[in-house]
Design a protein around this motif. Structure first.
Motif, PDB file in Angstrom:
ATOM      1  N   HIS A   1       7.570   0.632   2.848  1.00  0.00           N
ATOM      2  CA  HIS A   1       8.250  -0.639   2.582  1.00  0.00           C
ATOM      3  C   HIS A   1       8.354  -0.765   1.073  1.00  0.00           C
ATOM      4  O   HIS A   1       7.947   0.142   0.339  1.00  0.00           O
ATOM      5  N   GLY A   2       8.891  -1.838   0.579  1.00  0.00           N
ATOM      6  CA  GLY A   2       9.155  -1.974  -0.854  1.00  0.00           C
ATOM      7  C   GLY A   2       7.984  -1.662  -1.756  1.00  0.00           C
ATOM      8  O   GLY A   2       8.109  -0.903  -2.717  1.00  0.00           O
ATOM      9  N   GLN A   3       6.820  -2.221  -1.459  1.00  0.00           N
ATOM     10  CA  GLN A   3       5.656  -2.006  -2.315  1.00  0.00           C
ATOM     11  C   GLN A   3       5.216  -0.538  -2.304  1.00  0.00           C
ATOM     12  O   GLN A   3       4.884   0.029  -3.341  1.00  0.00           O
ATOM     13  N   VAL A   4       5.231   0.075  -1.132  1.00  0.00           N
ATOM     14  CA  VAL A   4       4.867   1.490  -1.040  1.00  0.00           C
ATOM     15  C   VAL A   4       5.903   2.342  -1.752  1.00  0.00           C
ATOM     16  O   VAL A   4       5.585   3.209  -2.565  1.00  0.00           O
ATOM     17  N   ALA A   5       7.168   2.086  -1.435  1.00  0.00           N
ATOM     18  CA  ALA A   5       8.243   2.921  -1.962  1.00  0.00           C
ATOM     19  C   ALA A   5       8.376   2.832  -3.476  1.00  0.00           C
ATOM     20  O   ALA A   5       8.700   3.832  -4.123  1.00  0.00           O
ATOM     21  N   TYR A   6       8.132   1.658  -4.032  1.00  0.00           N
ATOM     22  CA  TYR A   6       8.386   1.499  -5.462  1.00  0.00           C
ATOM     23  C   TYR A   6       7.112   1.350  -6.287  1.00  0.00           C
ATOM     24  O   TYR A   6       6.861   2.151  -7.178  1.00  0.00           O
ATOM     25  N   SER A   7       6.272   0.371  -6.019  1.00  0.00           N
ATOM     26  CA  SER A   7       5.076   0.169  -6.855  1.00  0.00           C
ATOM     27  C   SER A   7       4.157   1.388  -6.840  1.00  0.00           C
ATOM     28  O   SER A   7       3.767   1.898  -7.891  1.00  0.00           O
ATOM     29  N   TRP A   8       3.803   1.847  -5.657  1.00  0.00           N
ATOM     30  CA  TRP A   8       2.840   2.950  -5.556  1.00  0.00           C
ATOM     31  C   TRP A   8       3.444   4.276  -6.009  1.00  0.00           C
ATOM     32  O   TRP A   8       2.784   5.062  -6.684  1.00  0.00           O
ATOM     33  N   SER A   9       4.694   4.535  -5.655  1.00  0.00           N
ATOM     34  CA  SER A   9       5.283   5.832  -6.031  1.00  0.00           C
ATOM     35  C   SER A   9       5.607   5.900  -7.520  1.00  0.00           C
ATOM     36  O   SER A   9       5.797   6.983  -8.058  1.00  0.00           O
ATOM     37  N   VAL A  10       5.646   4.750  -8.204  1.00  0.00           N
ATOM     38  CA  VAL A  10       5.810   4.741  -9.661  1.00  0.00           C
ATOM     39  C   VAL A  10       4.436   4.908 -10.326  1.00  0.00           C
ATOM     40  O   VAL A  10       4.270   5.683 -11.263  1.00  0.00           O
ATOM     41  N   ALA A  11       3.441   4.190  -9.820  1.00  0.00           N
ATOM     42  CA  ALA A  11       2.087   4.278 -10.389  1.00  0.00           C
ATOM     43  C   ALA A  11       1.481   5.666 -10.179  1.00  0.00           C
ATOM     44  O   ALA A  11       0.687   6.129 -10.998  1.00  0.00           O
ATOM     45  N   TYR A  12       1.850   6.307  -9.084  1.00  0.00           N
ATOM     46  CA  TYR A  12       1.378   7.658  -8.764  1.00  0.00           C
ATOM     47  C   TYR A  12       2.602   8.526  -8.513  1.00  0.00           C
ATOM     48  O   TYR A  12       3.004   8.712  -7.365  1.00  0.00           O
ATOM     49  N   PRO A  13       3.213   9.041  -9.594  1.00  0.00           N
ATOM     50  CA  PRO A  13       4.474   9.775  -9.448  1.00  0.00           C
ATOM     51  C   PRO A  13       4.372  10.893  -8.403  1.00  0.00           C
ATOM     52  O   PRO A  13       3.377  11.609  -8.325  1.00  0.00           O
ATOM     53  N   CYS A  14       5.424  10.994  -7.609  1.00  0.00           N
ATOM     54  CA  CYS A  14       5.442  11.988  -6.545  1.00  0.00           C
ATOM     55  C   CYS A  14       6.851  12.542  -6.366  1.00  0.00           C
ATOM     56  O   CYS A  14       7.824  11.934  -6.799  1.00  0.00           O
ATOM     57  N   ASP A  15       6.904  13.698  -5.728  1.00  0.00           N
ATOM     58  CA  ASP A  15       8.186  14.310  -5.397  1.00  0.00           C
ATOM     59  C   ASP A  15       8.684  13.871  -4.027  1.00  0.00           C
ATOM     60  O   ASP A  15       9.880  13.885  -3.756  1.00  0.00           O
ATOM     61  N   GLU A  16       7.727  13.536  -3.160  1.00  0.00           N
ATOM     62  CA  GLU A  16       8.088  13.217  -1.778  1.00  0.00           C
ATOM     63  C   GLU A  16       7.107  12.206  -1.199  1.00  0.00           C
ATOM     64  O   GLU A  16       5.973  12.111  -1.634  1.00  0.00           O
ATOM     65  N   ILE A  17       7.612  11.478  -0.207  1.00  0.00           N
ATOM     66  CA  ILE A  17       6.756  10.595   0.578  1.00  0.00           C
ATOM     67  C   ILE A  17       6.658  11.219   1.958  1.00  0.00           C
ATOM     68  O   ILE A  17       7.666  11.532   2.596  1.00  0.00           O
ATOM     69  N   VAL A  18       5.419  11.449   2.382  1.00  0.00           N
ATOM     70  CA  VAL A  18       5.156  12.082   3.673  1.00  0.00           C
ATOM     71  C   VAL A  18       4.448  11.066   4.563  1.00  0.00           C
ATOM     72  O   VAL A  18       3.436  10.495   4.173  1.00  0.00           O
ATOM     73  N   VAL A  19       5.000  10.855   5.752  1.00  0.00           N
ATOM     74  CA  VAL A  19       4.382   9.987   6.745  1.00  0.00           C
ATOM     75  C   VAL A  19       3.846  10.881   7.858  1.00  0.00           C
ATOM     76  O   VAL A  19       4.549  11.767   8.343  1.00  0.00           O
ATOM     77  N   ILE A  20       2.598  10.650   8.232  1.00  0.00           N
ATOM     78  CA  ILE A  20       2.025  11.340   9.388  1.00  0.00           C
ATOM     79  C   ILE A  20       1.692  10.270  10.416  1.00  0.00           C
ATOM     80  O   ILE A  20       0.813   9.435  10.188  1.00  0.00           O
ATOM     81  N   ASP A  21       2.433  10.299  11.520  1.00  0.00           N
ATOM     82  CA  ASP A  21       2.254   9.319  12.581  1.00  0.00           C
ATOM     83  C   ASP A  21       2.876   9.890  13.853  1.00  0.00           C
ATOM     84  O   ASP A  21       4.094  10.098  13.908  1.00  0.00           O
ATOM     85  N   ASP A  22       2.050  10.164  14.845  1.00  0.00           N
ATOM     86  CA  ASP A  22       2.544  10.782  16.079  1.00  0.00           C
ATOM     87  C   ASP A  22       3.646   9.959  16.741  1.00  0.00           C
ATOM     88  O   ASP A  22       4.652  10.511  17.189  1.00  0.00           O
ATOM     89  N   GLN A  23       3.475   8.647  16.798  1.00  0.00           N
ATOM     90  CA  GLN A  23       4.457   7.796  17.469  1.00  0.00           C
ATOM     91  C   GLN A  23       5.790   7.773  16.713  1.00  0.00           C
ATOM     92  O   GLN A  23       6.854   7.960  17.301  1.00  0.00           O
ATOM     93  N   ALA A  24       5.742   7.538  15.410  1.00  0.00           N
ATOM     94  CA  ALA A  24       6.974   7.482  14.616  1.00  0.00           C
ATOM     95  C   ALA A  24       7.704   8.825  14.622  1.00  0.00           C
ATOM     96  O   ALA A  24       8.939   8.868  14.617  1.00  0.00           O
ATOM     97  N   ALA A  25       6.954   9.915  14.651  1.00  0.00           N
ATOM     98  CA  ALA A  25       7.568  11.248  14.636  1.00  0.00           C
ATOM     99  C   ALA A  25       8.403  11.519  15.888  1.00  0.00           C
ATOM    100  O   ALA A  25       9.284  12.374  15.876  1.00  0.00           O
ATOM    101  N   GLN A  26       8.136  10.774  16.953  1.00  0.00           N
ATOM    102  CA  GLN A  26       8.878  10.952  18.207  1.00  0.00           C
ATOM    103  C   GLN A  26      10.016   9.932  18.360  1.00  0.00           C
ATOM    104  O   GLN A  26      10.686   9.914  19.383  1.00  0.00           O
ATOM    105  N   ASP A  27      10.220   9.089  17.356  1.00  0.00           N
ATOM    106  CA  ASP A  27      11.182   7.994  17.456  1.00  0.00           C
ATOM    107  C   ASP A  27      12.270   8.153  16.395  1.00  0.00           C
ATOM    108  O   ASP A  27      12.039   7.910  15.218  1.00  0.00           O
ATOM    109  N   ASP A  28      13.465   8.560  16.822  1.00  0.00           N
ATOM    110  CA  ASP A  28      14.562   8.813  15.876  1.00  0.00           C
ATOM    111  C   ASP A  28      14.949   7.571  15.075  1.00  0.00           C
ATOM    112  O   ASP A  28      15.268   7.662  13.891  1.00  0.00           O
TER     113      ASP A  28
END
Length: 155
Positions: A14-41
């Motif tokens: 969400h906004g805080q994760v996508a922007y505040s955290w990814s700016v404070a901790y620079p990254c190349d990618e955001i990876v989500v690990i969640d069995d349920q979400a991985a099965q839901d297009d």
């Protein structure tokens, strides 16, 4: 493997994760690990839309995530999960974490308030104690600039 930050947040990206955290901790990618979400297009599409432009996105099951982080791909990853048991499963699969950030575990029946944004039940507490026992620092913060609370001191 280079995980820059691991965050537990039931809302995933969400906004805080996508922007505040990814700016404070620079990254190349955001990876989500969640069995349920991985099965839901639809969930996958919504998560991908929330990723800032210029950052990669991956969505894995726990098994796929374990395999992904077992190899060094040269990328700095920001790992987001909903459930602390996922981190424990990754640790048991040989993935190392110095620390994890706990930010959004919300009230549900049977959960006790730890902070305004972290509510835990007995299962969560047991998982966090097991993580602390193997040396994982448990950093409770809602936003990057917040004062850190070491969860193991209050559970």
């Amino acid at each position: 493997m280079s995980i820059n930050l691991t965050r537990i947040d039931e809302r995933l990206i969400h906004g805080q994760v996508a922007y505040s955290w990814s700016v404070a901790y620079p990254c190349d990618e955001i990876v989500v690990i969640d069995d349920q979400a991985a099965q839901d297009d639809m969930q996958k599409m919504l998560l991908e839309m929330a990723v800032p432009e210029g950052k990669g996105f991956k969505l894995f099951t726990v098994t796929e995530g374990s395999e992904y982080f077992a190899k060094d791909n040269g990328l700095k990853s920001f790992l987001v999960i909903k459930d602390p048991a996922v981190i424990l499963a990754l640790v048991k699969a040989g993935i190392h974490f110095d620390s994890i950030n706990i930010g959004g575990m919300y009230f549900k029946e049977g959960k006790k308030e730890i902070t305004k944004t972290v509510y835990l039940d007995e299962r969560d507490v047991a998982v966090f104690k097991e993580l602390a026992d193997v040396g994982v620092k448990l950093d409770v913060r809602t936003a990057p600039g917040d004062k850190s609370l070491e969860l193991s001191t209050v559970i």
